[in-house]
Structures are given as structure tokens and as C-alpha cells.
Design a protein around this motif. Sequence first.
Motif, PDB file in Angstrom:
ATOM      1  N   ARG A   1       0.853  -1.206   0.000  1.00  0.00           N
ATOM      2  CA  ARG A   1       0.000   0.000   0.000  1.00  0.00           C
ATOM      3  C   ARG A   1       0.880   1.245   0.000  1.00  0.00           C
ATOM      4  N   GLU A   2       0.600   2.157  -0.936  1.00  0.00           N
ATOM      5  CA  GLU A   2       1.364   3.395  -1.078  1.00  0.00           C
ATOM      6  C   GLU A   2       0.722   4.525  -0.282  1.00  0.00           C
ATOM      7  N   GLY A   3       1.545   5.339   0.336  1.00  0.00           N
ATOM      8  CA  GLY A   3       1.045   6.507   1.046  1.00  0.00           C
ATOM      9  C   GLY A   3       2.113   7.064   1.964  1.00  0.00           C
ATOM     10  N   SER A   4       1.677   7.817   2.946  1.00  0.00           N
ATOM     11  CA  SER A   4       2.605   8.401   3.905  1.00  0.00           C
ATOM     12  C   SER A   4       1.946   8.477   5.275  1.00  0.00           C
ATOM     13  N   PHE A   5       2.774   8.674   6.312  1.00  0.00           N
ATOM     14  CA  PHE A   5       2.279   8.907   7.662  1.00  0.00           C
ATOM     15  C   PHE A   5       3.414   9.482   8.497  1.00  0.00           C
ATOM     16  N   ASN A   6       3.057  10.037   9.627  1.00  0.00           N
ATOM     17  CA  ASN A   6       4.032  10.593  10.560  1.00  0.00           C
ATOM     18  C   ASN A   6       4.181   9.674  11.760  1.00  0.00           C
ATOM     19  N   PHE A   7       5.370   9.689  12.366  1.00  0.00           N
ATOM     20  CA  PHE A   7       5.587   8.921  13.578  1.00  0.00           C
ATOM     21  C   PHE A   7       6.512   9.691  14.509  1.00  0.00           C
ATOM     22  N   VAL A   8       6.413   9.361  15.784  1.00  0.00           N
ATOM     23  CA  VAL A   8       7.217   9.995  16.816  1.00  0.00           C
ATOM     24  C   VAL A   8       8.054   8.900  17.465  1.00  0.00           C
ATOM     25  N   ARG A   9       9.332   9.182  17.669  1.00  0.00           N
ATOM     26  CA  ARG A   9      10.190   8.204  18.339  1.00  0.00           C
ATOM     27  C   ARG A   9      11.226   8.906  19.195  1.00  0.00           C
ATOM     28  N   SER A  10      11.576   8.256  20.269  1.00  0.00           N
ATOM     29  CA  SER A  10      12.653   8.744  21.128  1.00  0.00           C
ATOM     30  C   SER A  10      13.190   7.571  21.929  1.00  0.00           C
ATOM     31  N   ALA A  11      14.401   7.737  22.449  1.00  0.00           N
ATOM     32  CA  ALA A  11      15.015   6.714  23.299  1.00  0.00           C
ATOM     33  C   ALA A  11      16.173   7.346  24.049  1.00  0.00           C
ATOM     34  N   THR A  12      16.527   6.733  25.144  1.00  0.00           N
ATOM     35  CA  THR A  12      17.723   7.118  25.880  1.00  0.00           C
ATOM     36  C   THR A  12      18.831   6.172  25.433  1.00  0.00           C
ATOM     37  N   THR A  13      19.977   6.728  25.087  1.00  0.00           N
ATOM     38  CA  THR A  13      21.077   5.882  24.630  1.00  0.00           C
ATOM     39  C   THR A  13      22.335   6.148  25.446  1.00  0.00           C
ATOM     40  N   SER A  14      23.094   5.095  25.605  1.00  0.00           N
ATOM     41  CA  SER A  14      24.390   5.179  26.270  1.00  0.00           C
ATOM     42  C   SER A  14      25.285   4.161  25.591  1.00  0.00           C
ATOM     43  N   GLY A  15      26.143   4.639  24.721  1.00  0.00           N
ATOM     44  CA  GLY A  15      26.939   3.712  23.919  1.00  0.00           C
ATOM     45  C   GLY A  15      26.018   2.943  22.991  1.00  0.00           C
ATOM     46  N   SER A  16      26.027   1.631  23.072  1.00  0.00           N
ATOM     47  CA  SER A  16      25.158   0.822  22.212  1.00  0.00           C
ATOM     48  C   SER A  16      23.846   0.441  22.899  1.00  0.00           C
ATOM     49  N   ALA A  17      23.679   0.809  24.168  1.00  0.00           N
ATOM     50  CA  ALA A  17      22.459   0.466  24.911  1.00  0.00           C
ATOM     51  C   ALA A  17      21.344   1.479  24.634  1.00  0.00           C
ATOM     52  N   ARG A  18      20.130   0.973  24.399  1.00  0.00           N
ATOM     53  CA  ARG A  18      18.956   1.826  24.193  1.00  0.00           C
ATOM     54  C   ARG A  18      17.929   1.461  25.257  1.00  0.00           C
ATOM     55  N   THR A  19      17.413   2.449  25.962  1.00  0.00           N
ATOM     56  CA  THR A  19      16.393   2.214  26.973  1.00  0.00           C
ATOM     57  C   THR A  19      15.292   3.250  26.815  1.00  0.00           C
ATOM     58  N   ALA A  20      14.184   3.004  27.464  1.00  0.00           N
ATOM     59  CA  ALA A  20      13.052   3.933  27.480  1.00  0.00           C
ATOM     60  C   ALA A  20      12.631   4.348  26.074  1.00  0.00           C
ATOM     61  N   GLU A  21      12.616   3.378  25.149  1.00  0.00           N
ATOM     62  CA  GLU A  21      12.232   3.709  23.773  1.00  0.00           C
ATOM     63  C   GLU A  21      10.733   3.982  23.701  1.00  0.00           C
ATOM     64  N   PHE A  22      10.386   5.018  22.986  1.00  0.00           N
ATOM     65  CA  PHE A  22       8.992   5.378  22.708  1.00  0.00           C
ATOM     66  C   PHE A  22       8.856   5.511  21.202  1.00  0.00           C
ATOM     67  N   PHE A  23       7.834   4.885  20.619  1.00  0.00           N
ATOM     68  CA  PHE A  23       7.644   4.916  19.177  1.00  0.00           C
ATOM     69  C   PHE A  23       6.152   4.753  18.911  1.00  0.00           C
ATOM     70  N   THR A  24       5.535   5.718  18.259  1.00  0.00           N
ATOM     71  CA  THR A  24       4.124   5.602  17.911  1.00  0.00           C
ATOM     72  C   THR A  24       3.845   6.287  16.578  1.00  0.00           C
ATOM     73  N   ILE A  25       2.913   5.724  15.833  1.00  0.00           N
ATOM     74  CA  ILE A  25       2.448   6.351  14.600  1.00  0.00           C
ATOM     75  C   ILE A  25       1.424   7.402  14.993  1.00  0.00           C
ATOM     76  N   ALA A  26       1.599   8.624  14.503  1.00  0.00           N
ATOM     77  CA  ALA A  26       0.705   9.732  14.854  1.00  0.00           C
ATOM     78  C   ALA A  26      -0.704   9.437  14.339  1.00  0.00           C
ATOM     79  N   PRO A  27      -1.696   9.473  15.226  1.00  0.00           N
ATOM     80  CA  PRO A  27      -3.083   9.198  14.820  1.00  0.00           C
ATOM     81  C   PRO A  27      -3.544  10.134  13.700  1.00  0.00           C
ATOM     82  N   SER A  28      -4.301   9.587  12.778  1.00  0.00           N
ATOM     83  CA  SER A  28      -4.914  10.341  11.665  1.00  0.00           C
ATOM     84  C   SER A  28      -3.899  10.969  10.717  1.00  0.00           C
TER      85      SER A  28
END
Length: 70
Positions: free
Chosen positions: A11-38
Amino acid sequence: MESFEGSLHGREGSFNFVRSATTSGSARTAEFFTIAPSSGTGALAGIHGSGGTTVDADGTHRIWFDCQLG
């Protein structure tokens, strides 16, 4: 906020998403990732869900989506 434009599950189209994480070297914690509604357009209208980011050993960032198409 970031944008995706292309094809998911044929399916072709587009959408927006929000992401963030805390990083320290190669470690990633507290990741947040969501597709913006509508935010979906074209054949991706109504998309919703989440996703995440993985980082390869060479530093390449890869985004994956766990989503449902409306």
C-alpha cells in the motif's frame, strides 16, 4: 516527529511517527515509538500502531513498524 513515504504491505502513502530513546553507547532504553493518529494518507489512511529502531554493529539505524492498516 518524522515522516514515512512509500509502500507498506503493498500500500502506497505516507504517515508521521514519533520516536525517542535514551542511549548510552550501544544500549537503548526507554524507547517510545508511535504512529501519529490520523496522519496516514493515500492507501495508508487509517494506519495506527507502533514500531522501533534497531542499530546494526556498523551503526546503521533500521526502523520497523508494528502497525495495522485501517
